[in-house]
Design a protein around this motif. Structure first.
Motif, mmCIF file in Angstrom:
data_model
loop_
_atom_site.group_PDB
_atom_site.id
_atom_site.type_symbol
_atom_site.label_atom_id
_atom_site.label_comp_id
_atom_site.label_asym_id
_atom_site.label_seq_id
_atom_site.Cartn_x
_atom_site.Cartn_y
_atom_site.Cartn_z
ATOM 1 N N SER A 266 53.764 75.108 47.785
ATOM 2 C CA SER A 266 52.642 75.596 48.607
ATOM 3 C C SER A 266 51.382 75.856 47.799
ATOM 4 N N THR B 2 50.772 78.667 46.524
ATOM 5 C CA THR B 2 50.415 80.067 46.774
ATOM 6 C C THR B 2 51.627 80.977 46.549
ATOM 7 N N THR C 290 52.744 85.025 47.674
ATOM 8 C CA THR C 290 52.332 86.156 48.509
ATOM 9 C C THR C 290 53.014 87.440 48.083
ATOM 10 N N SER D 129 53.421 88.038 39.253
ATOM 11 C CA SER D 129 52.666 86.843 39.664
ATOM 12 C C SER D 129 52.083 86.119 38.449
ATOM 13 N N LEU E 299 47.193 79.173 40.394
ATOM 14 C CA LEU E 299 48.009 79.525 41.550
ATOM 15 C C LEU E 299 47.276 80.558 42.408
ATOM 16 N N THR E 300 47.216 80.314 43.702
ATOM 17 C CA THR E 300 46.553 81.241 44.632
ATOM 18 C C THR E 300 47.481 82.414 44.937
ATOM 19 N N LYS F 42 48.121 85.604 47.294
ATOM 20 C CA LYS F 42 47.752 86.215 48.573
ATOM 21 C C LYS F 42 48.456 87.556 48.725
#
Length: 298
Positions: A36, A38, A40, A71, A83-84, A86
């Motif tokens: 993905s 991402t 979270t 993260s 890497l995003t 969220k």
């Protein structure tokens, strides 16, 4: 020379195959994150000082900083520096379902690591130890859990305090009237407004809620305990690769002093939003967890 070229080609091919195999070996949470692009992090809106919202609406806290450290470890593990990351708000009631359906990859708040919950989710290294007790007005005359007999008691839905109180009721022949709430702030407000005689939850969470009241000097934490519980990060069940990365990150933070510094920052220093100091020195339970890291549930 004739042999060197094919050998070089074989080495390159071997490296590519190894790289491809490594990528193929990713499973569970890490695989989903890589696919993905991402990750979270689950956060709580009012679990001071573990995970809560600042005045500007952004999450912060002791546990939240642990999640952020994980993260960063994931970025390195997957070689994805961009890497995003969220953020997703969770409550006591929905945190496990959101982990189970993949909406949240990891939650680092005030979640008790229990054997019952381990049947539904995975847990990392315990990073805090608490005692479950009650917050009351100083002039209430309440000095023990038994003193809650025939009184209204605020409890937050989805917390272990509910089951602990019900067991205490049965074992001690008392009767409690439960006022169920959606979060800790609402529970504390019921006590502040004298609609409830007490709010029962973990001692450090009570300290956080009391510190945010306009008159914290008027409240106390009862010197009694329903249970001793460990807090730990929560993620998907049966995901050994992700658990290994989470555990390695937290143990590293314990051994290099990072987690001790975070403790002093969040429990023994002024914190937002009111610059209140919880003045909550590390208890013996947490000291033991730092000295002997484990992910055992109660």
């Amino acid at each position: 020379m004739k042999l060197s070229l094919p050998l070089t080609g074989l080495l390159c091919a071997g490296m590519l195959l190894t790289s491809a195999a490594s990528a193929a070996e990713l499973t569970g949470t890490l695989k989903r994150i890589q696919h993905s692009g991402t990750m979270t992090l689950g956060y709580r809106e009012a679990s001071v000082p573990f995970s809560y919202l600042q005045a500007d609406g952004t999450p912060t806290g002791y546990g939240f900083e642990v999640c952020k450290a994980v993260s960063e470890a994931v970025k390195k593990e997957l070689n994805m520096p961009n890497l995003t990351i969220k953020y997703q708000a969770v409550t006591s009631a929905n945190r496990i379902p959101l982990i189970q359906n993949g909406t949240v990859d990891i939650e680092c708040g005030s979640t008790t690591n229990s054997k019952a919950r381990q049947r539904e989710a995975g847990f990392g290294i315990n990073y805090f130890g608490v005692q479950v007790t009650a917050a009351v007005w100083k002039d209430s005359g309440i000095n023990s859990i038994k003193d809650l007999n025939n009184k209204n008691v605020a409890v937050t839905s989805g917390t272990t305090a509910v089951a602990l109180l019900k067991k205490f009721e049965k074992d001690n022949g008392i009767k409690i009237r439960y006022l169920m709430t959606k979060d800790f702030a609402e529970s504390m407000q019921l006590v502040a407004k004298k609609r409830a005689a007490a709010f029962v939850i973990d001692d450090v969470l009570l300290a956080g809620q009391i510190s945010n009241l306009p008159n914290p000097q008027d409240f106390k934490i009862v010197d009694a305990s329903l249970s001793v519980e460990p807090y730990a990060p929560m993620f998907a069940k049966d995901d050994p690769a992700f658990k290994a990365l989470v555990d390695k990150t937290i143990v590293g933070m314990m051994k290099d002093g990072t987690l001790d510094k975070l403790y002093k920052k969040w429990f023994e220093s002024p914190i937002p939003p009111k610059n209140a100091n919880l003045n909550f020195p590390m208890n013996s339970v947490t000291k033991e967890l730092f000295a002997n890291p484990n992910s055992d549930g109660i």
